[in-house]
Write an enzyme that holds these catalytic residues in place. Structure first.
Site, mmCIF file in Angstrom:
data_model
loop_
_atom_site.group_PDB
_atom_site.id
_atom_site.type_symbol
_atom_site.label_atom_id
_atom_site.label_comp_id
_atom_site.label_asym_id
_atom_site.label_seq_id
_atom_site.Cartn_x
_atom_site.Cartn_y
_atom_site.Cartn_z
ATOM 1 N N LEU A 85 -5.897 -7.719 30.927
ATOM 2 C CA LEU A 85 -4.851 -6.683 31.240
ATOM 3 C C LEU A 85 -4.331 -6.572 32.862
ATOM 4 C CD1 LEU A 85 -6.083 -3.730 28.288
ATOM 5 C CD2 LEU A 85 -3.889 -5.668 28.059
ATOM 6 N N ASN A 113 -6.983 0.711 23.720
ATOM 7 C CA ASN A 113 -7.353 1.781 24.240
ATOM 8 C C ASN A 113 -8.487 1.392 25.816
ATOM 9 O OD1 ASN A 113 -9.658 3.507 23.835
ATOM 10 N ND2 ASN A 113 -11.317 1.345 23.568
ATOM 11 N N SER A 165 -4.271 10.230 28.624
ATOM 12 C CA SER A 165 -5.484 11.675 28.514
ATOM 13 C C SER A 165 -4.896 12.749 29.257
ATOM 14 C CB SER A 165 -6.328 10.296 30.287
ATOM 15 O OG SER A 165 -6.965 11.793 30.343
ATOM 16 N N TYR A 186 -2.687 5.538 49.297
ATOM 17 C CA TYR A 186 -3.416 5.704 47.486
ATOM 18 C C TYR A 186 -4.514 6.810 47.874
ATOM 19 C CZ TYR A 186 -6.622 3.926 44.211
ATOM 20 O OH TYR A 186 -7.437 3.632 43.254
#
Length: 321
Positions: A85, A113, A165, A186
């Site tokens: 992905l 998912n 989530s 980050y």
């Protein structure tokens, strides 16, 4: 109201909605053995779907799932499609494989998912995008849009379920610095929270575009590989850090949901994937088989449109409404 709760199992949900499984085509990403996607797939296999298309990076990790499905129903057609992905070329190849398969005239349910959580160090995909955003949002965004004609071909029964989530409560989407200044700003939990907020916003915009789309929080499930990047022995426990980061980003403390079994986590995804009554809740966020309370910034329509435009820019392709 759904009859299912946080304690419901995947077996109970699939038994309750067996008629919504039989003869239908499901595409599920993130189906490696031991994970929620695998459990969803084997749970569906007991109820005679027409076809299960299992999308994952590594076939050897999915082979045990395919073997288990074959043992459940030797006649069931199961197709493995390789997809990384975080690689846009791989996503396009996967979508092309599915779209060109004559046995897939439509897709009844697409379950996005696959994902990753809390990378402690800044990582980028080959395009230069932060890896959690790439895996959790940009990849599914591109895959879904490329498969959307097949989902629409299913008619009113077609739907998309984005596995989100409660982690969306860690951070809003950082439109001004979504790539963390190439790593200079980050933070692993913030990056994860941003990507989960993106899942909700993507779901919101899909619904605005006429697609039945639902976001689902599976719950806290520690037995999968999702948390493999977390150092539970660190001086500051990852969950303590999570609470601190959420408070900084949103002004609110983060409350962990109770831990669930793999079957209970799969149930929380299967319920919005299968319940026909939930079509009227398109765009909603689900927890424990019920419509849940998502933070407003993760369902704001202007934010959703803004993220859609940014996502099109980042994947290099525009999609019609």
């Amino acid at each position: 109201m759904s009859p299912f709760t946080k304690d419901s199992t995947a077996e109970e949900v699939t038994e309750g909605f067996s008629s919504q499984i039989k003869g239908r085509i499901f595409v599920i990403t993130g189906t490696s053995a031991g994970g929620i996607g695998a459990y969803i797939s084997t749970s569906l296999a007991h109820h005679s779907p027409a076809q299960l298309i299992l999308v994952a990076r590594t076939k050897s990790k999915v082979d045990p799932v395919i073997e288990e499905i074959s043992a459940i129903d030797p006649s069931l057609k199961v197709t493995f499609v390789r997809c990384e992905l975080t690689d846009r070329d791989s996503v396009r190849n996967a979508a092309e494989t599915i779209n060109n398969d004559p046995t897939v005239p439509h897709i009844d349910v697409l379950i996005n998912n696959a994902g990753m959580m809390m990378l402690p160090k800044y990582q980028r995909d080959k395009t230069g995008y932060e890896l959690q955003l790439s895996a959790n949002h940009l990849g599914p965004f591109l895959l879904t849009n490329l498969l959307l004609p097949r989902v629409r071909a299913s008619g009113p029964n077609g739907r998309v379920v984005n596995v989100s989530s409660s982690g969306h409560r860690i951070s809003p989407f950082r439109f001004e610095d979504w790539n963390f200044s190439d790593g200079a700003t980050y933070d692993g939990w913030t990056a994860y929270g941003q990507s989960k907020t993106a899942n909700n916003l993507f779901t919101t915009e899909l619904a605005l575009r006429g697609v039945t789309a639902l976001a689902a929080h599976p719950g806290t499930i520690m037995v999968t590989g999702l948390g493999r990047y977390m150092d539970l022995d660190a001086e500051e426990h990852p969950f303590v850090m999570l609470d601190r980061v959420a408070l900084r980003n949103t002004g609110r403390k983060f409350v962990m949901s109770p831990e669930k079994t793999l079957s209970q986590g799969a149930a929380s995804i299967l319920s919005p994937a299968l319940d026909p009554d939930f079509a009227r809740n398109s765009g909603a966020y689900f927890e424990d088989g019920q419509v849940g309370e998502a933070y407003g910034y993760s369902q704001d329509e202007e934010n959703a449109k803004k993220l859609w435009a940014l996502s099109e820019e980042l994947v290099g392709q525009k999609f019609p409404e």
